[in-house]
Scaffold this active site. Structure first.
Site, PDB file in Angstrom:
ATOM      1  N   HIS A   1       0.816  -1.226   0.000  1.00 36.07           N
ATOM      2  CA  HIS A   1       0.000   0.000   0.000  1.00 36.07           C
ATOM      3  C   HIS A   1       0.846   1.271   0.000  1.00 36.07           C
ATOM      4  CE1 HIS A   1      -3.724  -2.245   0.644  1.00 36.07           C
ATOM      5  NE2 HIS A   1      -3.130  -2.916   1.616  1.00 36.07           N
TER       6      HIS A   1
ATOM      7  N   CYS B   1      -6.610  -8.684   5.505  1.00 37.62           N
ATOM      8  CA  CYS B   1      -5.383  -8.392   4.773  1.00 37.62           C
ATOM      9  C   CYS B   1      -4.221  -9.191   5.375  1.00 37.62           C
ATOM     10  CB  CYS B   1      -5.104  -6.897   4.811  1.00 37.62           C
ATOM     11  SG  CYS B   1      -4.474  -6.236   3.265  1.00 37.62           S
TER      12      CYS B   1
ATOM     13  N   CYS C   1     -32.259   1.289  20.495  1.00 38.63           N
ATOM     14  CA  CYS C   1     -31.257   2.365  20.411  1.00 38.63           C
ATOM     15  C   CYS C   1     -31.956   3.695  20.130  1.00 38.63           C
ATOM     16  CB  CYS C   1     -30.262   2.083  19.297  1.00 38.63           C
ATOM     17  SG  CYS C   1     -29.599   0.413  19.259  1.00 38.63           S
TER      18      CYS C   1
ATOM     19  N   CYS D   1     -33.299   6.336  22.840  1.00 34.35           N
ATOM     20  CA  CYS D   1     -32.395   7.348  23.379  1.00 34.35           C
ATOM     21  C   CYS D   1     -31.852   8.237  22.264  1.00 34.35           C
ATOM     22  CB  CYS D   1     -31.216   6.696  24.110  1.00 34.35           C
ATOM     23  SG  CYS D   1     -31.665   6.000  25.708  1.00 34.35           S
TER      24      CYS D   1
ATOM     25  N   ARG E   1     -17.919   0.159  22.082  1.00 30.99           N
ATOM     26  CA  ARG E   1     -18.929   1.128  22.507  1.00 30.99           C
ATOM     27  C   ARG E   1     -20.323   0.544  22.370  1.00 30.99           C
ATOM     28  NH1 ARG E   1     -21.320   3.077  24.976  1.00 30.99           N
ATOM     29  NH2 ARG E   1     -21.931   5.198  25.532  1.00 30.99           N
TER      30      ARG E   1
ATOM     31  N   CYS F   1     -23.326  -0.258  25.235  1.00 35.13           N
ATOM     32  CA  CYS F   1     -24.710   0.202  25.186  1.00 35.13           C
ATOM     33  C   CYS F   1     -25.659  -0.991  25.311  1.00 35.13           C
ATOM     34  CB  CYS F   1     -24.975   0.946  23.881  1.00 35.13           C
ATOM     35  SG  CYS F   1     -25.384   2.691  24.113  1.00 35.13           S
TER      36      CYS F   1
END
Lengths: 106, 263
Positions: free
Chosen positions: B82, B116, B179, B182, B220, B224
């Site tokens: 790359h 990859c 979800c 909220c 994250r 939740c």
């Protein structure tokens, strides 16, 4: 792995107050936490930070378990002459890291 | 009289239910979208704004080292194929999760990096949330900083976006929350002391002060889902990738902030 991020102005006028910012990569494990199995996680923190300018110590800090991971230490000094800042972090389990930055004072 | 009163009350409830039902499925209009950044205190914003104060940059630096280090049976570094990430990876993170033909499903940036590694470098994949994977992801995503989020709007991806949207809208868990309850209906309010925010993932992986570490969008999301007391999913689960994909379509056009800082 990558350790320190240092922010020192490259140039300053003589007598100018300059800010120095340092960020060191470290987990700062307090030594007060337990694993799910109830075992104490041993303390692993940085205990001391020192900054020297042209060999003379200008700033020192002792660090304690209440300080968050990746400690960010910032302080001010007066630029009187050109030279080199040397930073040193010392911690538990033989941790030592150094970094340096140059400044030219006009 | 008593029964008449009950009927009136039921009728009112039904009327209220009808009025509320469409609101629950209302997504935030594009003009009202706000990055999580705008909900933060000035002190926290200052950490993100200064690259020498933003701890996420420590991972970016690690990622740059990994980009240039050889790995796997082929002995190739990322850079061997790359080249300079500053050119080759510019804008790439803005269109992830993206469709992988071989797997016939979308993969997120972390999974793409691991694909990859296994396919091209013939190396072992990094564990989810490992420092190496977060570092390389942060380094790649940082090349897109400022680029507009632009998940591909292809027919192949459409059903997965729909599944992610369904997840977002569906009530689940012991608290029976979706979800959307909220992040669409109450984003301008607070949950305990914290801003609810709009579920627009503009800066992942983020340095979250609560974690004292960098973490992925899936970390994250799993937070939740645990908070909703719902059945959680493993890292890399198709359901989480679909949800990520839907969230990125919500944030379409917003600039990437990686590595963002959040409280």
């Amino acid at each position: 792995m990558a350790s320190a991020l240092i922010n020192v102005p490259k140039k300053a006028k003589r007598g100018e107050i300059i800010e120095i910012k340092t960020l060191m990569s470290h987990i700062m494990e307090t030594g007060y936490r337990h694993t799910a199995a109830g075992q104490l996680v041993p303390r692993d923190i940085i205990t001391s930070f020192t900054c020297r300018f042209n060999g003379a110590e200008i700033f020192r800090a002792d660090l304690f378990p209440a300080i968050a991971a990746n400690p960010f230490v910032t302080f001010f000094t007066i630029a009187n002459e050109s030279g080199k800042f040397d930073f040193e972090w010392i911690g538990d389990n033989g941790f030592t890291e150094t970094a340096s930055a140059a400044i030219s004072v006009e | 009289m008593k029964s008449a009163g009950t009927i009136v009350a039921v009728a009112l409830l039904i009327a209220a239910g009808i009025a509320i039902a469409p609101l629950a499925a209302t997504e935030i209009p594009p003009a009202e979208r706000r990055s999580g950044y705008s909900f933060m205190a000035p002190d926290t914003k200052a950490i993100q704004d200064d690259d020498t104060a933003n701890p996420g940059m420590l991972w970016v630096l690690d990622g740059e080292a990994l980009w240039n280090s050889k790995a796997g049976a082929t002995g190739n570094a990322c850079a061997d194929c790359h080249n300079d990430a500053r050119a080759s990876m510019k804008g790439v993170a803005a269109r992830y999760p993206a469709y992988d033909k071989a797997l016939a499903r979308p993969v997120n940036l972390e999974q793409r990096i691991n694909l990859c590694r296994t396919r091209q470098q013939q190396a072992t994949p990094f564990a989810f949330e490992s420092r190496d994977l977060l570092a390389l992801t942060a380094f790649v995503a940082e090349q897109s900083r400022g680029a507009a989020i632009a998940p591909e709007a292809t027919a192949e991806l459409a059903p997965f976006v729909a599944k992610g949207r369904d997840f977002f809208m569906r009530r689940q868990g012991q608290l029976n929350l979706g979800c959307t309850n909220c992040h669409d209906d109450n984003w301008d309010k607070h949950l305990a002391g914290s801003a609810v925010t709009q579920a627009l993932p503009t800066g992942y992986p983020i340095y979250r002060l609560e974690w004292q570490s960098l973490g992925s969008l899936q970390r994250r999301l799993r937070n939740c889902i645990t908070g909703m007391r719902a059945q959680n999913y493993d890292y890399g689960a198709p359901e989480l990738v679909e949800l990520e994909l839907y969230l990125m379509t919500r944030a379409r056009g917003m600039p990437i902030e990686t590595p963002a800082v959040r409280p």
